[in-house]
Design an enzyme around this catalytic site. Structure first.
Site, mmCIF file in Angstrom:
data_model
loop_
_atom_site.group_PDB
_atom_site.id
_atom_site.type_symbol
_atom_site.label_atom_id
_atom_site.label_comp_id
_atom_site.label_asym_id
_atom_site.label_seq_id
_atom_site.Cartn_x
_atom_site.Cartn_y
_atom_site.Cartn_z
ATOM 1 N N GLU A 175 -13.728 -2.289 6.363
ATOM 2 C CA GLU A 175 -12.419 -1.897 5.857
ATOM 3 C C GLU A 175 -11.896 -0.687 6.631
ATOM 4 O O GLU A 175 -10.709 -0.590 6.934
ATOM 5 C CB GLU A 175 -12.542 -1.567 4.363
ATOM 6 C CG GLU A 175 -11.256 -1.628 3.595
ATOM 7 C CD GLU A 175 -11.524 -1.599 2.095
ATOM 8 O OE1 GLU A 175 -11.684 -2.687 1.508
ATOM 9 O OE2 GLU A 175 -11.598 -0.509 1.508
ATOM 10 N N GLU A 200 -10.544 -1.807 9.876
ATOM 11 C CA GLU A 200 -9.259 -2.460 9.622
ATOM 12 C C GLU A 200 -8.169 -1.399 9.424
ATOM 13 O O GLU A 200 -7.057 -1.502 9.950
ATOM 14 C CB GLU A 200 -9.418 -3.319 8.353
ATOM 15 C CG GLU A 200 -8.274 -4.262 8.057
ATOM 16 C CD GLU A 200 -8.479 -4.971 6.708
ATOM 17 O OE1 GLU A 200 -9.552 -4.805 6.086
ATOM 18 O OE2 GLU A 200 -7.553 -5.682 6.286
ATOM 19 N N GLU A 255 -14.809 -13.978 -9.592
ATOM 20 C CA GLU A 255 -14.835 -13.830 -8.131
ATOM 21 C C GLU A 255 -15.894 -14.750 -7.515
ATOM 22 O O GLU A 255 -15.623 -15.463 -6.545
ATOM 23 C CB GLU A 255 -15.121 -12.372 -7.744
ATOM 24 C CG GLU A 255 -15.221 -12.154 -6.235
ATOM 25 C CD GLU A 255 -15.636 -10.722 -5.848
ATOM 26 O OE1 GLU A 255 -15.354 -9.786 -6.616
ATOM 27 O OE2 GLU A 255 -16.243 -10.564 -4.773
ATOM 28 N N LYS A 261 -16.257 -10.184 -11.895
ATOM 29 C CA LYS A 261 -17.099 -10.640 -10.787
ATOM 30 C C LYS A 261 -17.558 -12.079 -11.008
ATOM 31 O O LYS A 261 -17.868 -12.789 -10.056
ATOM 32 C CB LYS A 261 -18.312 -9.724 -10.618
ATOM 33 C CG LYS A 261 -17.978 -8.356 -10.061
ATOM 34 C CD LYS A 261 -17.751 -8.379 -8.557
ATOM 35 C CE LYS A 261 -17.262 -7.035 -8.037
ATOM 36 N NZ LYS A 261 -16.703 -7.136 -6.672
ATOM 37 N N SER A 304 -6.594 -5.134 1.994
ATOM 38 C CA SER A 304 -7.654 -5.341 2.979
ATOM 39 C C SER A 304 -8.205 -6.757 2.867
ATOM 40 O O SER A 304 -8.396 -7.273 1.768
ATOM 41 C CB SER A 304 -8.785 -4.339 2.740
ATOM 42 O OG SER A 304 -9.923 -4.722 3.481
ATOM 43 N N CYS A 310 -12.064 -4.288 -3.367
ATOM 44 C CA CYS A 310 -13.381 -4.577 -3.976
ATOM 45 C C CYS A 310 -13.322 -4.964 -5.435
ATOM 46 O O CYS A 310 -14.293 -5.489 -5.966
ATOM 47 C CB CYS A 310 -14.369 -3.429 -3.833
ATOM 48 S SG CYS A 310 -13.760 -1.980 -3.081
ATOM 49 N N CYS A 329 -15.713 1.415 -11.552
ATOM 50 C CA CYS A 329 -16.749 0.474 -12.008
ATOM 51 C C CYS A 329 -17.647 1.040 -13.108
ATOM 52 O O CYS A 329 -18.157 0.285 -13.925
ATOM 53 C CB CYS A 329 -17.609 0.025 -10.850
ATOM 54 S SG CYS A 329 -16.654 -0.565 -9.456
ATOM 55 N N GLU A 370 -12.932 -20.168 -2.161
ATOM 56 C CA GLU A 370 -12.838 -19.714 -0.762
ATOM 57 C C GLU A 370 -14.031 -18.849 -0.367
ATOM 58 O O GLU A 370 -14.216 -18.561 0.811
ATOM 59 C CB GLU A 370 -11.509 -18.984 -0.512
ATOM 60 C CG GLU A 370 -11.327 -17.634 -1.187
ATOM 61 C CD GLU A 370 -10.780 -17.711 -2.616
ATOM 62 O OE1 GLU A 370 -10.915 -18.775 -3.244
ATOM 63 O OE2 GLU A 370 -10.254 -16.698 -3.101
#
Ligand code: SF4
Ligand code: SF4
Ligand code: SF4
Ligand code: FES
Lengths: 151, 594
Positions: free
Chosen positions: B281, B284, B363, B360, B321, B301, B511, B368
């Site tokens: 990241e 980037e 996710e 999560k 990102s 994230c 988190c 994908e």
């Protein structure tokens, strides 16, 4: 068509209940569909979950298709004392529906209402905009029959 | 300005600001008023009536959670009248409640259970007239069981006001009032972003995570499977409190020991891929900065944030990102790099992630995220599930001897560990991006401006050769909205974002305050856990991601360099646009670069 109804009102949150009324009144099945809520949500910038909350909070709105005629039997104590439970039983058997349901032919929806304000004539019900008082089981047959015949 | 007023609490004179409610004043002075719907982090819904107290000059009891204090107020918190009133209310709640505490996910943590117990309520005082509402298990993350709901309204406040997601609402009214999604379509068909904040604030077992423990046990007990486990940064500071140790203690090595005892085959650590994320990241970000782009780079994230962005800000998806989350980077590497290094067949790998997060789970199931040729992450367990697992295995966590993780994808720096607190990703990124831009090392690496629980935190970092780097950190999705609206406005008016680099976490506190964290997860506890992570950071020998030797090693042996074609293929992703009504995908918002 929902968009056209919305456009009659300014896009402010205060107009929510008026728009919902208008949509329900102009719908042949007297209800507010999910699709309608999505259009109103976008128009007023009010989230759909909030509109759903409003729809279910007020008994006057329906989120399910309803019959051509809406029967609203008063369930307040004065009507109950005068035997509204017998009237309810009669309506249920005659129409073969439970409260909140619509007859198979789509002619009637049976609902309960809070006090209709004519306790002197208890038990009372409304069919669409007409009030019927001093109900008896015979009178119910007569009223339903008449509306059926007239249609 | 708040005035100080004199108030008598059960005869004791106290001085409190007039902005307080009675319950806040009582809590401040250690007088416990029973309550059910009130939560100190949230505005009062005043739905339950359990908090009634007697107030001088008032013939009827008042609700302490929504009644402000006033000069001369004499408050009685306990009397026979109040006790009987509270009892009756609780009995009424229990009369339409599916009381099955021993098997309930909230058992021992349930506020209704402890209230009923404290008040000495008779559970059979009233006949049970529980409505037979089916469980909503449509979602990959959240299970909703209306038969355990007491209509306190906390979840509605959290979902609509704290998170501004607008998935949950009250439906019907009076005794029939209950929590629902629009048109009763179920959580999976609502805009729910799976953040799980409703589950941590729910006082009962009515909202909880989807239980994935069975699948994980099955894999562990299957000799043909090689089960690799990773643990998020926040996990190591969220176990202590559940096992009789001080809240916020770092227990990484006890955690590894427990995982080994449970039977996982390889004990790794998400903190390693947190460091790796900084390299991907950060690179980037630096490329973007050097290109002179006026659009910001936003962190990726937090899966609750990502779904929120896809639903409410798909027009800004290109600013997010492309780096996968540390969990998903780990997942894909476990079935490529790790298997290659150890001569294993990826088909036999089961990759488990222990996360403070319910989102999560969603996710991990994203179609994908299968760049290894398999589902990259097979199972996600929340902290709560992991705690149940430790207990089921009969492990005495407090006493277990510390052990190290297995070598390789477990080594981490202080930068990796602070990912678990709001501002941590930003701080970690700055520590490395500075070097990527200037070639020099940043000396003052404690970036205090981005730490702490303020909802939106801004900082300006002078970077030689670039100028002022403007950054912002937001946690909790209502705060994310504030930042995103300003970016959208800036881009529309001046063509420029107010910030270069943006960190967003869906959960208040980051988190450590995740939706999968132990029940009773309030803001004060989140702060303590965050402090635990910053303390670990201070004590670690390496505190910058680009100095992690295992990160250097993975680039040398496998990935090449940050943002190399292989790194892009395995470690980066793309985003979708979603319906605000159903949360379902409408179309791709960005494309995957290969
Ligand atoms: S929600 Fe609470 S009271 Fe209800 S069954 Fe679960 S533990 Fe018992
Ligand atoms: S998980 Fe988050 S978004 Fe989903 S219903 Fe709960 S609070 Fe709302
Ligand atoms: S689901 Fe939980 S938080 Fe929501 S109203 Fe019911 S009991 Fe309260
Ligand atoms: S705690 Fe005050 S009304 Fe529920």
């Amino acid at each position: 068509m929902y968009k056209e109804i919305c456009n009659k009102y300014a896009p402010t949150k205060d107009n929510l209940i008026y728009i919902l009324h208008d949509i329900q009144d102009t719908h042949p099945q007297h209800y507010i569909s999910e699709e309608a809520v999505e259009v109103v949500s976008e128009y007023l910038k009010v989230p759909a979950n909030h509109i759903f909350g409003v729809l279910t909070f007020y008994s006057m709105y329906s989120t399910k298709p309803r019959g051509t005629n809406i029967i609203r039997l008063c369930e307040s104590p004065p009507c109950y004392i005068k035997g509204s439970d017998n009237i309810l039983r009669k309506l249920k058997t005659m129409l073969s529906v439970n409260v909140g349901e619509t007859t198979k032919d789509g002619a009637f929806t049976l609902e309960l209402a809070a006090c209709l304000g004519v306790c002197g004539n208890a038990p009372v019900m409304m069919v669409n905009d007409d009030v019927y008082g001093d109900l008896t089981e015979e009178k119910i047959e007569e009223i339903i029959g008449k509306i059926r015949g007239g249609n | 300005m708040a005035k100080t007023v004199n108030v008598w609490l059960d005869g004791h004179h106290v001085e409190v600001p007039d902005t307080m409610t009675i319950i806040e004043a009582a809590d401040k002075y250690g007088v416990h008023i029973p309550r059910l719907c009130y939560h100190p982090d949230l505005p009062p819904t005043a739905n339950c009536g359990v908090c009634v107290v007697e107030v001088s000059g008032n013939p009827t009891p008042k609700r302490a959670c929504c009644t402000p204090v006033a000069e001369g107020m004499k408050i009685t918190t306990n009397s026979n009248k109040l006790r009987s009133y509270r009892k009756t209310l609780t009995e009424m709640i229990l009369s339409h409640h599916d009381v099955k505490c021993p098997t309930c996910s909230a058992n021992n943590k349930c506020e209704l259970q402890s209230l009923a117990n404290n008040l000495g309520v008779n559970p059979d005082a009233l006949p049970n007239i529980m409505p037979n509402t089916p469980i909503d298990d449509s979602s990959l993350s959240i299970v909703r069981d209306v038969t355990k709901c007491i209509a306190c309204g906390r979840c509605v406040t959290v979902c609509n006001e704290v998170q501004t997601v607008y998935a949950l609402t009250f439906s019907d009214r009076g005794i029939h009032a209950h929590i629902d999604t629009a048109f009763s379509n179920g959580i999976a068909n609502s805009p729910c972003v799976n953040c799980g904040q409703c589950t941590v604030y729910c006082p009962t077992g009515a909202l909880r995570e989807r239980n994935d423990l069975d699948g994980v046990w099955e894999a562990i007990l299957d000799p043909t499977k090689h089960v690799v486990v990773q643990e998020a940064p926040a996990i190591r500071v969220s176990l202590a409190e559940e096992f009789g140790m001080e809240l916020g203690t770092v227990t990484a090595k006890k955690m590894y020991a427990a995982l080994r005892k449970i039977g996982f085959d390889a004990i790794m650590d998400t903190n390693f891929t947190a460091d790796l994320t900084i390299l991907e990241e950060g690179t980037e970000c630096v490329t973007k900065l050097k290109s002179g782009s006026k659009r910001p780079l936003i962190t990726s994230c937090s899966p609750g944030w990502i779904k929120f962005m896809e639903t409410y800000y798909p027009d800004l998806a290109d600013c997010v990102s492309t780096a996968k989350s540390p969990m998903s980077m780990f997942g894909v590497l476990a079935k490529t790099y790790y298997t290659q290094e150890h001569g294993l067949d990826p088909a036999n790998i089961v990759s488990v992630a222990i996360m403070p997060c319910t989102a999560k789970k969603f996710e991990a199931a994203r179609p994908e995220l299968r760049d290894s040729g398999y589902q990259d992450t097979d199972f996600v367990l929340t902290t709560r599930e992991f705690i149940r697992m430790i207990k089921e295995a009969g492990i005495d966590f407090k006493e277990i001897k510390e052990e190290d993780a297995d070598e390789g994808m477990s080594f981490y720096t202080g930068a990796g560990t602070i990912f678990g607190a709001t501002g941590g990703v930003m701080e970690a990124a700055i520590r490395s991006a500075y070097t990527l831009v200037t070639g020099e090392e940043l000396e003052a690496i404690d970036i205090m401006a981005v730490r702490g629980l303020k909802g939106v935190k801004e900082a300006t970092i002078p970077v030689p050769g670039f100028g002022d780097l403007r950054v912002v950190v937001a946690h909790g999705l209502s705060n994310a909205r504030i930042v995103m609206d300003k970016i959208r406005e800036g881009l529309a008016t001046t063509g420029e974002s107010p910030w270069h680099f943006v960190e967003i976490m869906a959960c208040p506190g980051g988190c450590v305050g995740g939706g999968g964290q132990p029940y009773g997860n309030n803001m004060a506890m989140r702060a303590r856990r965050g402090e635990g992570l910053y303390k670990e950071d201070r004590n670690l020998p390496i505190r910058k991601s680009h100095h992690n030797p295992e990160v250097t090693r993975i680039y040398e042996r496998f990935l090449g360099s940050p943002n190399s074609p292989l790194a892009v293929k395995l470690l980066h992703t793309h985003y979708f646009e979603r319906s605000v009504n159903t949360g379902q995908i409408i179309k791709e918002a960005t494309h995957k670069h290969h």
